[in-house]
Design an enzyme around this catalytic site. Structure first.
Site, PDB file in Angstrom:
ATOM      1  CB  SER A 265      -0.967  -0.033   1.190  1.00  0.00           C
ATOM      2  OG  SER A 265      -1.988   0.936   1.059  1.00  0.00           O
TER       3      SER A 265
ATOM      4  CD  GLU B 180      -2.442  -3.112  -4.023  1.00  0.00           C
ATOM      5  OE1 GLU B 180      -3.606  -3.345  -3.648  1.00  0.00           O
ATOM      6  OE2 GLU B 180      -1.711  -2.292  -3.437  1.00  0.00           O
TER       7      GLU B 180
ATOM      8  CG  HIS C 137      -5.215  -2.725  -0.361  1.00  0.00           C
ATOM      9  ND1 HIS C 137      -4.335  -2.314  -1.328  1.00  0.00           N
ATOM     10  CD2 HIS C 137      -5.038  -1.888   0.690  1.00  0.00           C
ATOM     11  CE1 HIS C 137      -3.647  -1.260  -0.889  1.00  0.00           C
ATOM     12  NE2 HIS C 137      -4.058  -0.985   0.332  1.00  0.00           N
TER      13      HIS C 137
END
Length: 310
Positions: free
Chosen positions: A118, A215, A280
């Site tokens: 992330s 992502e 995630h």
């Protein structure tokens, strides 16, 4: 400049001391405690950095002040007794502290595994470009996937302790958006963070010769389109060898997301694997960054030339 393999850090061994840092957002203390306990269950000696449990005085979305978060990471990386650095969570904030790190000292220190995803994409990119060190795109130890999902934990444990066992990563959920095979050095992570890194000091000039991992979370299709278009217009995708797409959690109906991915990436003329199972989602693969691999988008596999750690 084409993507080149990076320095692979040593694997972990039972009894190793490891550090947990919070380079980005604040965390739930109970989740941190659970993650530390799980690391102890691997016969590691985890040490929480001084500001892991903190919060910024006024900006509550930050774990602590920029200087404090940078100091925690710097000291953990440069401490020879620490054998790996785990991010407690993502969120936001790595961009604010990455240029406060002493990169000369980081390059002089012995390499070690850096694990996170992330917002930690900023650090993966920085350690690749500014220190030449391979890292692991893997779960945050205070995150729900690490705490609740056996497969997520086992994938990370194997990457850290038995890296030769994860040279071939098979995704049961993957399918080809564009079929084919490609070889290159893995790089990437969170799409939004890669897009916002463009134009900043020391940013990667391009992904030529690389296998790009992408992502994201909580981004509706038009914002995914915007970020991908920014990568395209900036030339980051020129010469990319292949693309591996992970989870798009809370980004809307996947078929709508898929339409954007096909529209923006399908014309590049390179293999693209979708739904590869990292990022995630509720369950997440650990994938090495900075290691040469072969992508088989049709079979849903990544086969690395060497283990992620030595």
């Amino acid at each position: 400049m084409r993507a080149a393999p990076l320095i692979r850090p040593p694997r972990l061994r039972p009894g190793d001391r490891v550090a947990v840092v919070a380079p980005s957002g604040p965390l739930v203390p109970e989740r941190l405690d659970g993650g530390l306990d799980l690391l102890r269950g691997w016969d590691l000696d985890p040490v929480a950095a001084p500001h892991v449990r903190g919060s910024h005085d006024t900006l509550r979305y930050l774990a602590a002040g920029d200087e404090d978060r940078a100091r925690d990471l710097q000291e953990a990386w440069c401490d020879p007794s620490v054998k790996a650095v785990f991010a407690a969570r993502g969120g936001y904030g790595a961009q604010r502290m990455v240029d406060l790190l002493d990169w000369s000292a980081i390059r002089a220190a012995a390499p070690k595994p850096l694990i996170g995803f992330s917002d930690v994409t900023v650090l993966h990119e920085a350690f690749a470009v500014r220190a030449g060190v391979a890292t692991l795109h893997g779960p945050a130890i205070a995150g729900e996937a690490f705490l609740k999902d056996d497969a997520t934990r086992e994938g990370l444990r194997r990457a850290l302790f038995a890296p030769e066992s994860v040279r071939r990563v098979v995704s049961a959920s993957s399918r080809p958006l564009v079929p084919g095979r490609a070889r290159g050095v893995t790089l990437g992570g969170c799409l939004t963070m890669l897009a916002t890194e463009l134009g900043t000091p020391h940013a990667r000039s391009g992904a030529a010769g690389g296998l790009l991992l992408l992502e994201d979370v909580g981004e509706p299709p038009y914002r995914i389109d915007r970020a991908l278009t920014q990568l395209l217009r900036a030339g980051l995708l020129a010469g990319v060898a292949g693309i591996v797409l992970g989870s798009w959690d809370r980004c809307g109906p996947y078929e709508r997301v898929r339409e954007v991915l096909r529209d923006r990436l399908g014309g590049l003329g390179v293999p693209v694997a979708e739904e590869f199972g990292f990022g995630h989602g509720d369950s997440a693969l650990t994938l090495p960054l900075g290691v040469r691999a072969e992508l088989d988008a049709t079979a849903g596999t990544l086969t690395f030339d060497a283990p992620p750690l030595t």
